[in-house]
Write an enzyme that holds these catalytic residues in place. Structure first.
Site, mmCIF file in Angstrom:
data_model
loop_
_atom_site.group_PDB
_atom_site.id
_atom_site.type_symbol
_atom_site.label_atom_id
_atom_site.label_comp_id
_atom_site.label_asym_id
_atom_site.label_seq_id
_atom_site.Cartn_x
_atom_site.Cartn_y
_atom_site.Cartn_z
ATOM 1 N N ASP A 18 -1.306 -24.239 13.726
ATOM 2 C CA ASP A 18 -0.177 -23.632 13.025
ATOM 3 C C ASP A 18 0.751 -24.682 12.417
ATOM 4 O O ASP A 18 1.351 -24.455 11.369
ATOM 5 C CB ASP A 18 0.605 -22.761 14.030
ATOM 6 C CG ASP A 18 1.599 -21.837 13.351
ATOM 7 O OD1 ASP A 18 1.222 -21.253 12.312
ATOM 8 O OD2 ASP A 18 2.731 -21.705 13.837
ATOM 9 N N LYS A 68 10.853 -29.475 0.675
ATOM 10 C CA LYS A 68 12.181 -29.789 1.205
ATOM 11 C C LYS A 68 12.737 -31.036 0.529
ATOM 12 O O LYS A 68 12.014 -31.994 0.272
ATOM 13 C CB LYS A 68 12.109 -30.014 2.717
ATOM 14 C CG LYS A 68 11.887 -28.715 3.494
ATOM 15 C CD LYS A 68 11.861 -28.971 4.972
ATOM 16 C CE LYS A 68 11.649 -27.695 5.751
ATOM 17 N NZ LYS A 68 12.807 -26.790 5.711
ATOM 18 N N LYS A 82 -0.346 -20.780 4.167
ATOM 19 C CA LYS A 82 -1.095 -20.995 5.387
ATOM 20 C C LYS A 82 -1.201 -19.652 6.114
ATOM 21 O O LYS A 82 -0.338 -18.794 5.890
ATOM 22 C CB LYS A 82 -0.415 -22.032 6.254
ATOM 23 C CG LYS A 82 0.889 -21.526 6.919
ATOM 24 C CD LYS A 82 1.388 -22.464 7.955
ATOM 25 C CE LYS A 82 2.450 -21.800 8.796
ATOM 26 N NZ LYS A 82 3.077 -22.619 9.773
ATOM 27 N N HIS A 138 5.400 -25.445 2.705
ATOM 28 C CA HIS A 138 6.793 -25.445 2.242
ATOM 29 C C HIS A 138 7.556 -26.686 2.709
ATOM 30 O O HIS A 138 8.585 -27.019 2.137
ATOM 31 C CB HIS A 138 7.512 -24.160 2.633
ATOM 32 C CG HIS A 138 7.772 -24.013 4.095
ATOM 33 N ND1 HIS A 138 6.856 -23.459 4.943
ATOM 34 C CD2 HIS A 138 8.820 -24.363 4.843
ATOM 35 C CE1 HIS A 138 7.350 -23.490 6.173
ATOM 36 N NE2 HIS A 138 8.536 -24.023 6.145
ATOM 37 N N GLU A 170 11.031 -26.207 17.475
ATOM 38 C CA GLU A 170 11.592 -24.867 17.243
ATOM 39 C C GLU A 170 12.217 -24.364 18.540
ATOM 40 O O GLU A 170 11.724 -24.682 19.629
ATOM 41 C CB GLU A 170 10.493 -23.892 16.841
ATOM 42 C CG GLU A 170 9.783 -24.249 15.545
ATOM 43 C CD GLU A 170 8.679 -23.250 15.229
ATOM 44 O OE1 GLU A 170 8.905 -22.382 14.381
ATOM 45 O OE2 GLU A 170 7.616 -23.337 15.865
ATOM 46 N N LYS A 207 7.271 -24.764 20.432
ATOM 47 C CA LYS A 207 8.176 -23.614 20.431
ATOM 48 C C LYS A 207 9.005 -23.634 21.702
ATOM 49 O O LYS A 207 8.614 -24.233 22.695
ATOM 50 C CB LYS A 207 7.364 -22.322 20.369
ATOM 51 C CG LYS A 207 6.682 -22.138 19.024
ATOM 52 C CD LYS A 207 6.152 -20.734 18.863
ATOM 53 C CE LYS A 207 5.623 -20.517 17.464
ATOM 54 N NZ LYS A 207 6.689 -20.503 16.435
ATOM 55 N N ARG A 255 0.801 -1.239 0.000
ATOM 56 C CA ARG A 255 0.000 0.000 0.000
ATOM 57 C C ARG A 255 0.825 1.276 0.000
ATOM 58 O O ARG A 255 0.302 2.346 -0.280
ATOM 59 C CB ARG A 255 -0.929 0.015 1.228
ATOM 60 C CG ARG A 255 -2.097 -0.923 1.079
ATOM 61 C CD ARG A 255 -2.818 -1.089 2.382
ATOM 62 N NE ARG A 255 -1.944 -1.683 3.400
ATOM 63 C CZ ARG A 255 -2.348 -2.073 4.598
ATOM 64 N NH1 ARG A 255 -3.601 -1.918 4.945
ATOM 65 N NH2 ARG A 255 -1.510 -2.619 5.450
ATOM 66 N N HIS A 270 1.835 -29.052 8.311
ATOM 67 C CA HIS A 270 3.148 -29.688 8.148
ATOM 68 C C HIS A 270 3.192 -31.133 8.664
ATOM 69 O O HIS A 270 3.597 -32.041 7.953
ATOM 70 C CB HIS A 270 4.231 -28.888 8.879
ATOM 71 C CG HIS A 270 4.277 -27.452 8.498
ATOM 72 N ND1 HIS A 270 4.102 -27.007 7.203
ATOM 73 C CD2 HIS A 270 4.479 -26.341 9.232
ATOM 74 C CE1 HIS A 270 4.199 -25.696 7.176
ATOM 75 N NE2 HIS A 270 4.421 -25.264 8.391
HETATM 76 P P1 NAP Z 1 3.853 -9.099 6.851
HETATM 77 O O1 NAP Z 1 5.319 -9.033 7.100
HETATM 78 O O2 NAP Z 1 2.933 -8.424 7.794
HETATM 79 O O3 NAP Z 1 3.634 -8.497 5.394
HETATM 80 C C1 NAP Z 1 2.362 -8.255 4.855
HETATM 81 C C2 NAP Z 1 2.528 -7.635 3.488
HETATM 82 O O4 NAP Z 1 1.233 -7.404 2.942
HETATM 83 C C3 NAP Z 1 3.228 -6.289 3.491
HETATM 84 O O5 NAP Z 1 3.928 -6.142 2.288
HETATM 85 C C4 NAP Z 1 2.055 -5.325 3.554
HETATM 86 O O6 NAP Z 1 2.455 -4.073 3.071
HETATM 87 C C5 NAP Z 1 1.090 -6.016 2.603
HETATM 88 N N1 NAP Z 1 -0.305 -5.669 2.808
HETATM 89 C C6 NAP Z 1 -1.033 -5.814 3.935
HETATM 90 N N2 NAP Z 1 -2.305 -5.372 3.729
HETATM 91 C C7 NAP Z 1 -2.362 -4.948 2.440
HETATM 92 C C8 NAP Z 1 -3.393 -4.395 1.633
HETATM 93 N N3 NAP Z 1 -4.613 -4.168 2.112
HETATM 94 N N4 NAP Z 1 -3.095 -4.092 0.363
HETATM 95 C C9 NAP Z 1 -1.848 -4.308 -0.126
HETATM 96 N N5 NAP Z 1 -0.845 -4.823 0.579
HETATM 97 C C10 NAP Z 1 -1.099 -5.142 1.859
HETATM 98 O O7 NAP Z 1 3.355 -10.595 6.721
HETATM 99 P P2 NAP Z 1 4.191 -11.887 6.238
HETATM 100 O O8 NAP Z 1 4.912 -12.437 7.407
HETATM 101 O O9 NAP Z 1 4.969 -11.555 5.017
HETATM 102 O O10 NAP Z 1 3.025 -12.919 5.928
HETATM 103 C C11 NAP Z 1 2.121 -12.773 4.850
HETATM 104 C C12 NAP Z 1 1.157 -13.953 4.846
HETATM 105 O O11 NAP Z 1 1.896 -15.164 4.677
HETATM 106 C C13 NAP Z 1 0.411 -14.112 6.174
HETATM 107 O O12 NAP Z 1 -0.880 -14.596 5.921
HETATM 108 C C14 NAP Z 1 1.238 -15.153 6.903
HETATM 109 O O13 NAP Z 1 0.449 -15.877 7.829
HETATM 110 C C15 NAP Z 1 1.679 -16.029 5.761
HETATM 111 N N6 NAP Z 1 2.935 -16.747 6.048
HETATM 112 C C16 NAP Z 1 4.069 -16.066 6.347
HETATM 113 C C17 NAP Z 1 5.241 -16.758 6.582
HETATM 114 C C18 NAP Z 1 6.529 -16.051 6.900
HETATM 115 O O14 NAP Z 1 7.570 -16.707 6.945
HETATM 116 N N7 NAP Z 1 6.520 -14.752 7.102
HETATM 117 C C19 NAP Z 1 5.253 -18.164 6.507
HETATM 118 C C20 NAP Z 1 4.073 -18.829 6.191
HETATM 119 C C21 NAP Z 1 2.927 -18.104 5.959
HETATM 120 P P3 NAP Z 1 1.721 -2.686 3.524
HETATM 121 O O15 NAP Z 1 1.270 -2.887 4.946
HETATM 122 O O16 NAP Z 1 2.765 -1.664 3.341
HETATM 123 O O17 NAP Z 1 0.582 -2.535 2.584
#
Ligand code: NAP
Length: 500
Positions: free
Chosen positions: A242, A189, A155, A185, A223, A345, A56, A247
């Site tokens: 989770d 692996k 997820k 993911h 973890e 964890k 955004r 997994h």
């Molecule tokens: P994050 O760090 O909070 O990032 C969220 C991203 O989405 C940011 O780029 C944010 O940018 C963007 N965003 C949020 N609301 C938006 C909107 N309305 N319009 C456009 N962009 C928007 O989250 P994350 O850790 O990357 O995780 C993302 C998803 O993947 C989640 O559902 C999480 O559960 C899942 N996930 C993550 C991981 C991991 O390793 N991180 C692993 C498995 C699953 P702005 O706020 O600047 O718009």
């Protein structure tokens, strides 16, 4: 064992567009973009492909590229090949501002992407699931949901069966099931895929792969990290949703499934589905005997003092940070063979592994272990290590060399990947992202698998909620509550120690 086998060369992909919704988030920066960089360095992503980051904030392509440069700087510093290709890779990146919850900006974005017949378009939903429905509808509204489009979802796919249905319905209204790639993911692996190779590429294991010869199976995903800044998010989820729902159950399926007729995606997914449907139900009647849930208290991990879960959350909570389950697959192959699952964890060690323990020999010719001269015969074990040090070990009894009688000792045959194949082990996301572009859904979860997994998980949650008791406390840095040890020791077995 060192074979000096070579990784096969990777084949270049036809030019494609990959759009990361959530392109500035943790997942994009820590996993997706580094994975794409590696694939580019290996020549799989050519100069005509485009990668879009969407979020955004207002920012230019240049500012986005610099942010990504910072995120991958440690990779470039460690490998001159990456450093040499980095500018070229960054040149593939673009950034567009789009609020995924709104209707504005989509026609312009569609016009920019254009419509090149035959060009693959991947939309990666690296955002929370509450945005999935709107994104699907908007893509449809601007004509971006057609045949060449694939959507990737992470997820959590729901927090229970009902909410997963809502998400899957929203995606299903717009996309055909074959266009939807649900990532777990763990399935990307190398060792997980090697499990399938070991089972079905060798004549040795499959005849033994049944209750007659296997005593039990353990699956551990441990973890050392706690919930850190994500306590509020984690508290709505817990270890069962989770980790186990996706997994651990997927790993269980790969161990327990019948031989598929081929490597075709649906052949494998059909077999995994049958395993999920054969799991013995756990509900209010037996959850007390078959499950343990825990929550960490303050302790020390790797010599560092760490706070307890409730201190990190700053509130009271019954959310579990640890779970152990004695599962059973009710079919002819596995009747009576327990599958002990545990994940948590703030445990002693970061470690994921599958341990298949075979039955003991029916009679020892090496004397009585109680006579002081002979050693007991340990059962053979196949240990499939997912992390760290991906690899496989087969534990066998051997004679201790030298004079002094037939002294026996357990020795591991090591199929360590790093040693055998050399070089860097690609991250799971590298393979999975390229599989999406290639249109190969084998390592992704089909909708009915997700539904079946929730159908097994939901009654466990319901039983816990109805019991109204708190999770068992465990000290951070240990192996979970003592009840988890009792769960397996009651059966005359023990959790596999880190003899890997
Ligand atoms: P994050 O760090 O909070 O990032 C969220 C991203 O989405 C940011 O780029 C944010 O940018 C963007 N965003 C949020 N609301 C938006 C909107 N309305 N319009 C456009 N962009 C928007 O989250 P994350 O850790 O990357 O995780 C993302 C998803 O993947 C989640 O559902 C999480 O559960 C899942 N996930 C993550 C991981 C991991 O390793 N991180 C692993 C498995 C699953 P702005 O706020 O600047 O718009």
């Amino acid at each position: 064992m060192t074979l000096h086998a070579q990784h096969p060369p990777t084949s270049p992909m036809a030019p494609f567009d990959l759009v990361i919704f959530g392109g500035t988030g943790d997942l994009a920066m820590r996993k997706l973009l580094p994975a794409l960089l590696h694939r580019h360095v290996d020549g799989q992503i050519g100069p005509d492909s485009r990668i879009y980051g969407i979020a955004r904030d207002e920012r230019t392509d240049e500012a986005y590229r610099e942010r990504v440069r910072d995120a991958v700087a440690p990779l470039a510093a460690a490998d001159p090949r990456i450093a040499a290709c980095l500018d070229e890779f960054l040149g593939l990146l673009h950034y567009r501002r789009l609020d995924l919850g709104s209707e504005a900006g989509w026609p312009e974005f569609a016009a920019e992407l254009g419509d090149t017949p035959g060009r693959v378009r991947v939309f990666y939903l690296a955002v929370g699931p509450s945005l999935f429905a709107n994104v699907a509808d908007r893509l449809d509204g601007v004509g971006l949901a057609g045949g060449g489009t694939r959507v990737v979802v992470e997820k959590p796919i729901g927090k229970d069966g009902a909410s997963a249905q809502v998400i899957n319905e929203a995606l299903g209204r717009v996309f055909h099931e074959s266009q939807v790639y649900r990532i777990d993911h763990y399935l990307g692996k190398e060792t997980v895929q090697n499990l399938t190779a070991l089972r079905f590429g060798n004549a040795l294991f499959e005849p033994l792969w049944k209750a007659e010869h296997i005593d039990h199976v353990q699956i551990t995903v441990a973890e050392t990290v706690g919930v850190e800044g994500r306590a509020a998010y984690y508290d709505k989820s817990g270890a069962l949703r989770d980790m186990v729902q996706n997994h651990l159950l997927q790993l269980l399926c790969l161990v327990a499934m019948e031989p598929p007729a081929s490597l075709a995606a649906d052949a494998i997914r059909d077999e995994k589905l049958k395993v999920l449907r054969a799991l013995r139900p756990i509900d209010g009647g037996n959850a007390g005997q078959l499950t343990v849930r825990g929550q960490y208290r303050a302790g020390a991990v790797g010599g560092q003092a760490v706070p307890g879960y409730l201190d990190e959350l700053g509130a009271a909570s019954n959310t579990e940070t640890f779970v152990a389950i004695k599962a059973e697959v009710q079919n002819w192959r596995w009747a009576g063979v327990p599958f002990y699952l545990r994940t948590g964890k703030r445990l002693a060690q970061r470690m994921s592994e599958i341990v298949v323990t075979f039955r003991r020999v029916p009679h020892s010719i090496f004397g009585d272990p109680n006579d002081g001269h002979s050693s007991p015969l340990a059962p053979n074990k196949l240990v499939i290590r997912l992390q760290p040090d991906e690899g496989v070990k087969l534990w066998l009894m051997n004679k201790v060399p030298g004079p002094g009688g037939m002294r026996m000792r357990e020795v591991a045959m090591d199929l360590s990947f790093a040693e055998t194949f050399g070089g860097r082990q690609p991250d799971a996301y590298e393979r999975l992202l390229m599989d999406v572009v290639r249109g190969n859904p084998m390592l992704f979860m089909r909708r009915d698998e997700v539904d079946a997994a929730w159908q097994w998980i939901d009654p466990i949650r319901a039983a816990w909620e109805a019991a109204h008791d708190a999770p068992k406390a465990y000290t951070a840095g240990g192996w979970g509550p003592s009840a988890a040890v009792a769960l397996i020791e009651r059966d005359g077995r023990t959790w596999h120690e880190d003899g890997y």
